[in-house]
Design a protein around this motif. Structure first.
Motif, PDB file in Angstrom:
ATOM      1  N   GLN A 256      61.339  26.419  38.630  1.00 39.19           N
ATOM      2  CA  GLN A 256      62.716  26.225  38.166  1.00 39.19           C
ATOM      3  C   GLN A 256      62.995  24.780  37.769  1.00 39.19           C
ATOM      4  O   GLN A 256      64.072  24.245  38.014  1.00 39.19           O
ATOM      5  CB  GLN A 256      63.714  26.689  39.240  1.00 39.19           C
TER       6      GLN A 256
ATOM      7  N   LYS B 226      59.975  31.095  37.659  1.00 45.68           N
ATOM      8  CA  LYS B 226      60.931  31.603  38.652  1.00 45.68           C
ATOM      9  C   LYS B 226      60.840  30.845  39.967  1.00 45.68           C
ATOM     10  O   LYS B 226      61.824  30.790  40.713  1.00 45.68           O
ATOM     11  CB  LYS B 226      60.696  33.101  38.882  1.00 45.68           C
TER      12      LYS B 226
ATOM     13  N   ASP C  55      63.161  25.235  31.308  1.00 48.19           N
ATOM     14  CA  ASP C  55      62.801  26.445  30.583  1.00 48.19           C
ATOM     15  C   ASP C  55      61.319  26.377  30.212  1.00 48.19           C
ATOM     16  O   ASP C  55      60.914  25.474  29.466  1.00 48.19           O
ATOM     17  CB  ASP C  55      63.662  26.547  29.321  1.00 48.19           C
TER      18      ASP C  55
END
Length: 268
Positions: free
Chosen positions: A167, A164, A170
Motif C-alpha cells: 500500500q 494490497k 498505485d
C-alpha cells in the motif's frame, strides 16, 4: 528544522557494504528534514526475499525481532532498501493476519521473551518524506535544486507489490518517486518500464534474463529523454548498471540526490 520525531531504523545488509551511500545520505538528510533514524541494535538480515512457503517460519524471525524491537521503542520502523521494505512489511502482515504464523513465530521467540502481534507500523523512507515531512517542506529545505535534470524514476517490483499489503502507491501508475523528483527541483520522465521487474533475482539461473530486462528498461528511459535514473533498490541498481549497454545511463540512489539537493553532499 528541529528534530521532532525518531524512527526505529532497519538498514539491512546491503546498506552496510555495497550501498553505503544509500545509508549515509539518508541519515544526513533526515537530520536536515527534522527526523532521526535510530538503528535497531543487533538486527539480522531479513533474507532479502519474502519466503512464499506457508510453513517457512525461521527465515521470518529476524524481521519479527526487528518489528518487536521497534514496538518496544514506541517507534515506527523505517527502511530504505526496497527488498527489506518488501520482506518486513509482508512479515508484519503475516503477524497481523496469519494465525498459524503468529502461533509458530511466537513459540520460537518465546525463549527470548518476545511476543509479537503486528503492532508496529512499517514505512519506507519515501513515505516519511511524503506523509510526515511533506513535499512542500522538502522543497523549502532544498539548497541545490536539480534544475534542468530529466530524471527517470525506477520503482522495480519490490517497492510496489503486492499492492494490497505494501500500500505504498498505485502499483500500475505510481507517483511517489516522480513527486520526490519534483520536490528536489528535477523534471520527472515517465516511461513504460519504470515499474517492471529488472530480473535481478534470476541472475543465477539465467544471466540473459536480467541482461535483457535491464537493457529494455534503460533503453525505454533513454528513448523518453531521461538523463539518468533513480532507485531505492540496491539490487536493481547493481543489475541496471551491470547491464546498461548502449544506453549508458547512470542509476543513482534517491538519497544521494536528496543529500545533494539539501546541501549535505557536494554537487557533482
Amino acid at each position: 528544522m528541529e528534530n521532532t520525531r525518531h524512527y526505529s531504523y532497519f538498514p539491512g545488509c546491503t546498506l552496510k557494504n555495497k550501498a553505503l551511500d544509500l545509508d549515509r545520505y539518508a541519515r544526513a538528510s533526515a537530520e536536515v528534514l527534522g527526523f532521526t533514524l535510530d538503528e535497531i541494535p543487533e538486527w539480522q538480515c531479513c533474507g532479502g526475499e519474502y519466503p512464499m512457503g506457508k510453513n517457512e517460519v525461521a527465515s521470518k524471525l529476524p524481521s519479527v525481532r526487528a518489528l518487536a524491537n521497534a514496538r518496544d521503542a514506541g517507534q515506527d520502523l523505517v527502511t530504505l532498501c526496497s527488498a527489506c521494505y518488501n520482506v518486513i512489511k509482508q512479515v508484519n502482515d503475516d503477524m497481523q493476519n496469519d494465525e498459524d504464523m503468529i502461533l509458530k513465530a511466537n513459540n520460537y521467540l518465546s525463549q527470548d521473551g518476545i511476543e509479537y502481534h503486528g503492532e508496529t507500523k512499517v514505512v519506507h523512507y519515501l513515505e516519511v518524506l511524503r506523509d510526515v515531512v511533506g513535499w512542500e517542506n522538502v522543497k523549502k529545505a532544498v539548497k541545490n535544486p536539480l534544475t534542468g535534470k530529466k530524471i527517470g524514476a525506477y520503482y522495480g517490483c519490490l517497492l510496489l507489490r503486492p499492492g494490497k499489503v505494501l500500500q505504498l502507491d498505485d502499483p500500475e501508475n505510481p507517483q511517489l518517486l516522480e513527486d520526490f523528483i519534483k520536490a528536489i527541483g528535477g523534471t520527472p520522465v515517465i516511461y513504460g518500464q519504470r515499474n517492471e521487474c529488472c530480473g535481478a533475482y534470476t541472475m543465477f539461473e539465467d544471466k540473459s534474463i536480467p541482461k535483457n530486462r535491464a537493457e529494455k528498461i534503460l533503453g525505454n528511459a533513454k528513448e523518453m529523454g531521461a538523463d539518468f535514473l533513480i532507485t531505492s533498490c540496491p539490487l536493481c541498481r547493481y543489475n541496471l548498471l551491470k547491464n546498461k549497454g548502449e544506453s549508458n545511463l547512470d542509476v543513482i540512489y534517491f538519497t544521494e540526490l536528496l543529500a545533494q539537493a539539501l546541501g549535505v553532499k557536494e554537487a557533482k
